[in-house]
Design an enzyme around this catalytic site. Structure first.
Site, PDB file in Angstrom:
ATOM      1  N   ARG A  91       0.453   7.801 -19.627  1.00  0.00           N
ATOM      2  CA  ARG A  91       1.349   7.581 -18.504  1.00  0.00           C
ATOM      3  C   ARG A  91       1.955   6.170 -18.536  1.00  0.00           C
ATOM      4  O   ARG A  91       2.310   5.653 -19.596  1.00  0.00           O
ATOM      5  CB  ARG A  91       0.637   7.906 -17.183  1.00  0.00           C
ATOM      6  CG  ARG A  91       0.386   9.427 -17.041  1.00  0.00           C
ATOM      7  CD  ARG A  91      -0.479   9.793 -15.851  1.00  0.00           C
ATOM      8  NE  ARG A  91       0.121   9.478 -14.563  1.00  0.00           N
ATOM      9  CZ  ARG A  91       0.950  10.273 -13.895  1.00  0.00           C
ATOM     10  NH1 ARG A  91       1.320  11.444 -14.398  1.00  0.00           N
ATOM     11  NH2 ARG A  91       1.423   9.917 -12.706  1.00  0.00           N
ATOM     12  N   ASP A 128       2.149  -1.304  -5.572  1.00  0.00           N
ATOM     13  CA  ASP A 128       2.662  -0.007  -5.128  1.00  0.00           C
ATOM     14  C   ASP A 128       3.535  -0.268  -3.911  1.00  0.00           C
ATOM     15  O   ASP A 128       3.245  -1.173  -3.124  1.00  0.00           O
ATOM     16  CB  ASP A 128       1.501   0.923  -4.744  1.00  0.00           C
ATOM     17  CG  ASP A 128       1.944   2.371  -4.569  1.00  0.00           C
ATOM     18  OD1 ASP A 128       2.650   2.651  -3.570  1.00  0.00           O
ATOM     19  OD2 ASP A 128       1.582   3.226  -5.389  1.00  0.00           O
ATOM     20  N   TYR A 186      -6.477   4.051  -0.413  1.00  0.00           N
ATOM     21  CA  TYR A 186      -5.622   3.643  -1.531  1.00  0.00           C
ATOM     22  C   TYR A 186      -4.622   2.588  -1.079  1.00  0.00           C
ATOM     23  O   TYR A 186      -4.431   1.563  -1.763  1.00  0.00           O
ATOM     24  CB  TYR A 186      -4.884   4.854  -2.099  1.00  0.00           C
ATOM     25  CG  TYR A 186      -3.837   4.499  -3.121  1.00  0.00           C
ATOM     26  CD1 TYR A 186      -4.184   4.243  -4.440  1.00  0.00           C
ATOM     27  CD2 TYR A 186      -2.490   4.408  -2.758  1.00  0.00           C
ATOM     28  CE1 TYR A 186      -3.214   3.908  -5.378  1.00  0.00           C
ATOM     29  CE2 TYR A 186      -1.515   4.072  -3.692  1.00  0.00           C
ATOM     30  CZ  TYR A 186      -1.888   3.814  -4.997  1.00  0.00           C
ATOM     31  OH  TYR A 186      -0.932   3.473  -5.929  1.00  0.00           O
TER      32      TYR A 186
END
Length: 248
Positions: free
Chosen positions: A17, A143, A156
Site C-alpha cells: 500500500r 490523517d 484512531y
C-alpha cells in the site's frame, strides 16, 4: 548490508500500500531502504527482491509488531546494529478499525494507541542520536481525522491527533539538527477488511473533497520525499487530501 554512501531510510509498515510506494520512491531517489512489516512478510521480501534487482544491496526487510513495546526496542537496536545511523525515519505504520464509544475496549485502545502513536514516538526517541549525527529527518504519516475526528473511530482519531502533536513538539526538541514534519493523507486508498467503508460512505467523502476524486499513493510518496529534503521546514503537517480538510 555493507557500508554505503547512500542515505538510509526506515519506513515502517512499508511492505504494501502507501508505505511500499514511499519505499519505492525513496529507493528511486538513491536511498537504501529498510522495509518494515508486521504480518506482510512475503510482500515485504518480494519488494526487497525487486528493489535489489534494480540496485544490488540497496534494500532490506525487517519484521516487528509495533504494538508490542519489547519488539519496538529490539527493532531500534537491530536497525542501529545492522545499518548504523539512519538519515530518514518515516513513521507510516498504522492500525485502523472502528471503535464505537459504547463498544470499544481497553485492548482496542492499547492496540490503536500503541501501533499508531507509541511506536512512532519511541522509535524516534531511540533512533534520534543517529538522526542527529546525520542532520536527518523524520516524517510522520498523520490523517485528516487528526483534527476532525471520524465518527465511530474515536480511538484512531485520538491516536492520530497525538501523532500530529508529536510533529509539533519534537520539531522543537530535535532542532536544530533533525527536522520532523508530517503528511496528512485524505482519500488515497480505501481501507480494507473490517475497516472497509460502504459505497454510501465513499460517496459522501467524495462530495466533501473539492477535487472530487481520490488521490494515489504516489501523491503521498512525493510529499514525504519533499519534506525529507526541505531544509527550512520543520514542525509542519502537509495535507495531501484534495481539499478534504476544508470540510468538517
Amino acid at each position: 548490508m555493507p557500508p554505503s554512501s547512500s542515505p538510509t531510510a526506515l519506513i515502517t509498515g512499508s511492505a504494501r500500500r502507501i508505505g511500499a510506494e514511499i519505499a519505492r520512491h525513496l529507493h528511486s531517489e538513491g536511498y537504501r531502504v529498510i522495509i518494515h512489516c508486521r504480518h506482510s512478510r512475503d510482500e515485504g521480501e518480494a519488494l526487497v527482491a525487486s528493489l535489489n534487482q534494480t540496485r544490488p544491496d540497496s534494500a532490506s526487510s525487517i519484521q516487528a509488531d509495533l504494538s508490542d513495546m519489547p519488539q519496538v526496542s529490539v527493532l531500534s537496536e537491530q536497525i542501529t546494529a545492522e545499518f548504523g545511523d539512519i538519515h530518514l525515519l518515516v513513521n507510516n505504520a498504522s492500525s485502523f478499525y472502528p471503535t464505537p464509544l459504547g463498544e470499544s475496549s481497553q485492548q482496542q485502545w492499547d492496540n490503536l494507541i500503541n501501533s499508531n502513536l507509541r511506536a512512532a514516538y519511541f522509535l524516534t526517541q531511540s533512533l534520534s542520536p543517529g538522526l542527529i549525527r546525520n542532520n536527518g529527518a523524520v516524517v510522520n504519516l498523520v490523517d485528516v481525522h487528526s483534527q476532525r475526528g471520524l465518527p465511530d473511530y474515536p480511538i484512531y482519531s485520538i491516536a492520530k491527533a497525538g501523532v500530529e502533536m508529536m510533529v509539533k513538539v519534537l520539531a522543537k526538541d530535535l532542532a536544530p539538527n533533525v527536522r520532523i514534519n508530517g503528511v496528512s493523507p485524505g482519500p488515497i486508498l480505501w481501507p480494507e477488511a473490517e475497516a472497509a467503508l460502504s459505497d454510501a460512505a465513499k460517496d459522501e467523502i467524495m462530495k466533501k473533497t473539492p477535487l472530487r476524486r481520490s488521490g494515489n499513493p504516489k501523491d503521498i510518496a512525493d510529499a514525504v520525499y519533499f519534506l525529507a529534503h526541505a531544509p527550512f521546514i520543520t514542525g509542519q503537517v502537509l495535507a495531501v487530501d484534495g481539499g478534504r480538510s476544508l470540510f468538517s
